[in-house]
Every structure is written in C-alpha cells, then in structure tokens.
Design an enzyme around this catalytic site. Sequence first.
Site, PDB file in Angstrom:
ATOM      1  N   ASP A  66      47.941  38.434  28.311  1.00 11.46           N
ATOM      2  CA  ASP A  66      47.731  38.859  29.538  1.00 11.46           C
ATOM      3  C   ASP A  66      46.164  38.036  29.497  1.00 11.46           C
ATOM      4  O   ASP A  66      45.227  38.512  28.909  1.00 11.46           O
ATOM      5  CB  ASP A  66      47.405  40.363  29.591  1.00 11.46           C
ATOM      6  CG  ASP A  66      46.738  40.752  30.878  1.00 11.46           C
ATOM      7  OD1 ASP A  66      46.559  39.886  31.513  1.00 11.46           O
ATOM      8  OD2 ASP A  66      46.805  41.950  31.139  1.00 11.46           O
ATOM      9  N   TYR A 152      43.053  38.597  48.307  1.00 12.67           N
ATOM     10  CA  TYR A 152      43.862  37.560  47.753  1.00 12.67           C
ATOM     11  C   TYR A 152      43.166  36.219  47.868  1.00 12.67           C
ATOM     12  O   TYR A 152      42.822  35.327  47.017  1.00 12.67           O
ATOM     13  CB  TYR A 152      45.168  37.355  48.178  1.00 12.67           C
ATOM     14  CG  TYR A 152      45.995  36.492  47.792  1.00 12.67           C
ATOM     15  CD1 TYR A 152      46.334  36.291  46.130  1.00 12.67           C
ATOM     16  CD2 TYR A 152      46.416  35.220  48.557  1.00 12.67           C
ATOM     17  CE1 TYR A 152      47.065  35.157  45.589  1.00 12.67           C
ATOM     18  CE2 TYR A 152      47.163  34.356  47.912  1.00 12.67           C
ATOM     19  CZ  TYR A 152      47.484  33.970  46.647  1.00 12.67           C
ATOM     20  OH  TYR A 152      48.185  33.072  46.037  1.00 12.67           O
ATOM     21  N   GLY A 153      43.020  35.803  49.281  1.00 16.27           N
ATOM     22  CA  GLY A 153      42.348  34.571  49.752  1.00 16.27           C
ATOM     23  C   GLY A 153      40.819  34.403  49.152  1.00 16.27           C
ATOM     24  O   GLY A 153      40.442  33.296  48.811  1.00 16.27           O
ATOM     25  N   ALA A 154      40.069  35.491  49.143  1.00 13.83           N
ATOM     26  CA  ALA A 154      38.895  35.435  48.767  1.00 13.83           C
ATOM     27  C   ALA A 154      38.750  35.197  47.107  1.00 13.83           C
ATOM     28  O   ALA A 154      37.989  34.381  46.750  1.00 13.83           O
ATOM     29  CB  ALA A 154      37.828  36.814  49.037  1.00 13.83           C
ATOM     30  N   LYS A 156      41.012  33.508  45.560  1.00 19.56           N
ATOM     31  CA  LYS A 156      41.409  32.066  45.472  1.00 19.56           C
ATOM     32  C   LYS A 156      40.258  31.190  45.807  1.00 19.56           C
ATOM     33  O   LYS A 156      40.099  30.227  45.158  1.00 19.56           O
ATOM     34  CB  LYS A 156      42.716  31.638  46.170  1.00 19.56           C
ATOM     35  CG  LYS A 156      43.973  32.250  45.724  1.00 19.56           C
ATOM     36  CD  LYS A 156      44.154  32.116  43.923  1.00 19.56           C
ATOM     37  CE  LYS A 156      45.857  31.996  43.938  1.00 19.56           C
ATOM     38  NZ  LYS A 156      46.109  31.862  42.471  1.00 19.56           N
TER      39      LYS A 156
HETATM   40  N1  NAP Z   1      54.663  31.229  46.034  1.00 22.86           N
HETATM   41  C1  NAP Z   1      53.717  31.056  46.866  1.00 22.86           C
HETATM   42  O1  NAP Z   1      54.020  31.090  48.284  1.00 22.86           O
HETATM   43  C2  NAP Z   1      52.435  30.687  46.738  1.00 22.86           C
HETATM   44  C3  NAP Z   1      51.506  30.121  47.794  1.00 22.86           C
HETATM   45  C4  NAP Z   1      50.260  29.781  47.254  1.00 22.86           C
HETATM   46  C5  NAP Z   1      49.817  29.844  46.063  1.00 22.86           C
HETATM   47  N2  NAP Z   1      50.616  30.447  45.066  1.00 22.86           N
HETATM   48  C6  NAP Z   1      50.150  30.646  43.660  1.00 22.86           C
HETATM   49  O2  NAP Z   1      50.799  29.988  42.916  1.00 22.86           O
HETATM   50  C7  NAP Z   1      50.692  30.252  41.532  1.00 22.86           C
HETATM   51  C8  NAP Z   1      52.067  30.618  40.993  1.00 22.86           C
HETATM   52  O3  NAP Z   1      52.881  31.519  41.537  1.00 22.86           O
HETATM   53  P1  NAP Z   1      54.421  31.668  42.039  1.00 22.86           P
HETATM   54  O4  NAP Z   1      54.571  31.515  43.333  1.00 22.86           O
HETATM   55  O5  NAP Z   1      54.953  30.506  40.992  1.00 22.86           O
HETATM   56  O6  NAP Z   1      54.647  33.137  41.191  1.00 22.86           O
HETATM   57  P2  NAP Z   1      55.265  33.718  40.368  1.00 22.86           P
HETATM   58  O7  NAP Z   1      56.674  33.004  39.932  1.00 22.86           O
HETATM   59  O8  NAP Z   1      55.005  35.172  40.303  1.00 22.86           O
HETATM   60  O9  NAP Z   1      54.329  32.999  39.036  1.00 22.86           O
HETATM   61  C9  NAP Z   1      53.315  33.716  38.576  1.00 22.86           C
HETATM   62  C10 NAP Z   1      53.231  33.590  36.846  1.00 22.86           C
HETATM   63  O10 NAP Z   1      52.044  33.979  36.482  1.00 22.86           O
HETATM   64  C11 NAP Z   1      52.080  34.858  35.509  1.00 22.86           C
HETATM   65  N3  NAP Z   1      51.066  35.936  35.240  1.00 22.86           N
HETATM   66  C12 NAP Z   1      50.572  36.504  36.240  1.00 22.86           C
HETATM   67  N4  NAP Z   1      49.594  37.446  35.961  1.00 22.86           N
HETATM   68  C13 NAP Z   1      49.276  37.001  34.650  1.00 22.86           C
HETATM   69  C14 NAP Z   1      48.375  37.477  33.706  1.00 22.86           C
HETATM   70  N5  NAP Z   1      47.383  38.410  34.077  1.00 22.86           N
HETATM   71  N6  NAP Z   1      48.295  36.653  32.258  1.00 22.86           N
HETATM   72  C15 NAP Z   1      49.445  35.812  32.263  1.00 22.86           C
HETATM   73  N7  NAP Z   1      50.216  35.476  33.123  1.00 22.86           N
HETATM   74  C16 NAP Z   1      50.367  35.956  34.348  1.00 22.86           C
HETATM   75  C17 NAP Z   1      53.296  35.605  35.662  1.00 22.86           C
HETATM   76  O11 NAP Z   1      54.088  35.833  34.428  1.00 22.86           O
HETATM   77  P3  NAP Z   1      53.906  37.357  33.916  1.00 22.86           P
HETATM   78  O12 NAP Z   1      54.263  38.428  35.037  1.00 22.86           O
HETATM   79  O13 NAP Z   1      54.733  37.446  32.845  1.00 22.86           O
HETATM   80  O14 NAP Z   1      52.830  37.472  33.240  1.00 22.86           O
HETATM   81  C18 NAP Z   1      54.259  34.349  36.466  1.00 22.86           C
HETATM   82  O15 NAP Z   1      54.981  33.675  35.360  1.00 22.86           O
HETATM   83  C19 NAP Z   1      50.045  31.522  41.639  1.00 22.86           C
HETATM   84  O16 NAP Z   1      48.530  31.372  41.102  1.00 22.86           O
HETATM   85  C20 NAP Z   1      49.880  32.048  43.091  1.00 22.86           C
HETATM   86  O17 NAP Z   1      48.773  32.691  43.682  1.00 22.86           O
HETATM   87  C21 NAP Z   1      52.033  30.829  45.423  1.00 22.86           C
END
Ligand code: NAP
Length: 248
Positions: A66, A152-154, A156
């Site tokens: 984590d 969330y935006g803040a 990031k």
């Molecule tokens: N999808 C979109 O539209 C989008 C758009 C803009 C930005 N993003 C950003 O892209 C990144 C990846 O998101 P995604 O879309 O691929 O979603 P996702 O499939 O939910 O991936 C997020 C990953 O982060 C891991 N994670 C979350 N909290 C954690 C923690 N405290 N410690 C360790 N691992 C953690 C999760 O695994 P566990 O739950 O197993 O820990 C999961 O594998 C994120 O930073 C998200 O904010 C996504």
Amino acid sequence: MAENGTAVRDIVVTGGGTGIGLAIATRFAEDGHRVTIVGRRRDVLHTAADDLRAGRGLDVTPVVCDLADPDDVEAVLSHLPDRIDVLVNSAGSRELAVGAGPHGLLARWRGDFERNVLTAVLLTESLRDRFTDGGRVVTVTSVAALRGGGSYGASKAALHAWNHSLAAQLGPQGVTCNIVAPGTVAGTEFFGSRLNDAELTRRAGRTLVGRVGRPADVAAAVLFLASPEAGFVTGEILQCNGGELLGR
Ligand SMILES: NC(=O)c1ccc[n+]([C@@H]2O[C@H](COP(=O)([O-])OP(=O)(O)OC[C@H]3O[C@@H](n4cnc5c(N)ncnc54)[C@H](OP(=O)(O)O)[C@@H]3O)[C@@H](O)[C@H]2O)c1
C-alpha cells in the site's frame, strides 16, 4: 540485450496489476526489460505477472504494497531492485462515495491526496538514491489537473508542482522526471461501472479524434518519456487526451 538491442533496464511500475499500469508494464516486458509491478491486491498482481510470464517468458515480478502507507513503503524497499532505470507512478484512484458536510469533505480531500499524491511521493522519494544515470521517473496524473476537477484534480495538480522540483533535484544525476496527463481512458478499473455506453459516447464527443483513450495510448506516451532518447525532456507535462484539452 532488450528486443531493440539496447541494454536490459530495471523498471518499476506502480499500479501495474491493472489498467494503464498493466499496459505500461506489458510494453516494457515485451521489449525485454525486467519489470516489477506494485499494488495492494496480491491476487490481482500475481495473476497479472503470471499471465505475462506464462508461455512468453517475460520477466515480471509482483510486489505487494500500500503505497500510501509509509510503513508498507519502508518494508517493501528491500523487495525492489537496487538500481532502478525507470519508475512509473501509475497507482491512483478517485473516491466518489463519501458523506456530506465537513467530515465528508475531509474524507474526500484527504483520501484523494493519499491515493494520488502520497502513493507517488513516498515511493519516489524513498528510491531517489537508486536511480541510475539516465534514469527516468514518469508520473501519471490527469486532464483534471489542468482543467479543474475538485479534490481529485487538485491532488493530481499537486504532483505537477512536485514533479517540477523533483526534475530540478534529480537532473544533475542524469535523471529526467516527467508527467503524462491522460483524458478518459476506458478498459481500466478507474471508473468501475460508471463508464456506461452513454457516458462513453459523451466523453468521446469531447475529444477531437472521436474516441476515448485506451491504456495502450497512455503506455505509448510513457514509453517515449522513459526511453533513452528522451534525455533532453524533463519537468514536462505530456497531455494524452485526444484533443479534449489543447496544449498551451
Ligand atoms: N482511466 C482514466 O480515465 C484515467 C484518466 C486520467 C488519469 N488516470 C490515472 O491513471 C492511473 C491509472 O488508473 P487506471 O485508469 O489504470 O485505473 P486502475 O485500473 O484502477 O489502476 C489503478 C491501480 O493503482 C493501484 N493502486 C491504487 N491505490 C494504490 C495504493 N495505495 N498502493 C498501491 N497501489 C495502488 C491499484 O491496485 P490495487 O487496488 O490492487 O492497489 C490499480 O492497479 C491513476 O493514477 C489514475 O488516476 C486514469
């Protein structure tokens, strides 16, 4: 030697068990690099690593942590490579189900800060002595950091400010630090069930290319910034959003 004839590199991808992180880890592994994927859920990480290793011989190691918990981060350091060529901070999420009033606000803001800022900062700062000359740190933020988007935006956007100072501090070591800021990306766990067909169509209509993003779109942007050829790009924010928000 990696697939393209260059040296094999040690890559760490947080959030590498699902979505964008998994796409990034897959690209690096397919290119012949040693990849460590980090996340909280053991089963998800091990399944992802097994899928990439089975029959393909790709070098992928799952490490459970984590990343918002400093004790967990401290404990996991001995399980990560001694020398790191590329760190990709893709772990992150957004909390929607919080209560009303100041306590709800606190839960949302503190939660988004922990999930998005601390997950990147605690690990990156703990690893800063391990980055090789020519090392790369790439952090995934969001169009919400540039367009506005509540807590969330803040959170990031805080990573953007942090990345500027990180780039200044690590530059003399030969390490570049950059951001990839995606727009909507389907095919990940990020939206859960909220990204239905109507919402996908609405979001696709906000882009100039008429579609939402795929994890592979973001992986391609990350791989460019992480490449040895990108050594003159640092402190930069690369938008990856199909023209939903134009660069300036
Ligand atoms: N999808 C979109 O539209 C989008 C758009 C803009 C930005 N993003 C950003 O892209 C990144 C990846 O998101 P995604 O879309 O691929 O979603 P996702 O499939 O939910 O991936 C997020 C990953 O982060 C891991 N994670 C979350 N909290 C954690 C923690 N405290 N410690 C360790 N691992 C953690 C999760 O695994 P566990 O739950 O197993 O820990 C999961 O594998 C994120 O930073 C998200 O904010 C996504």
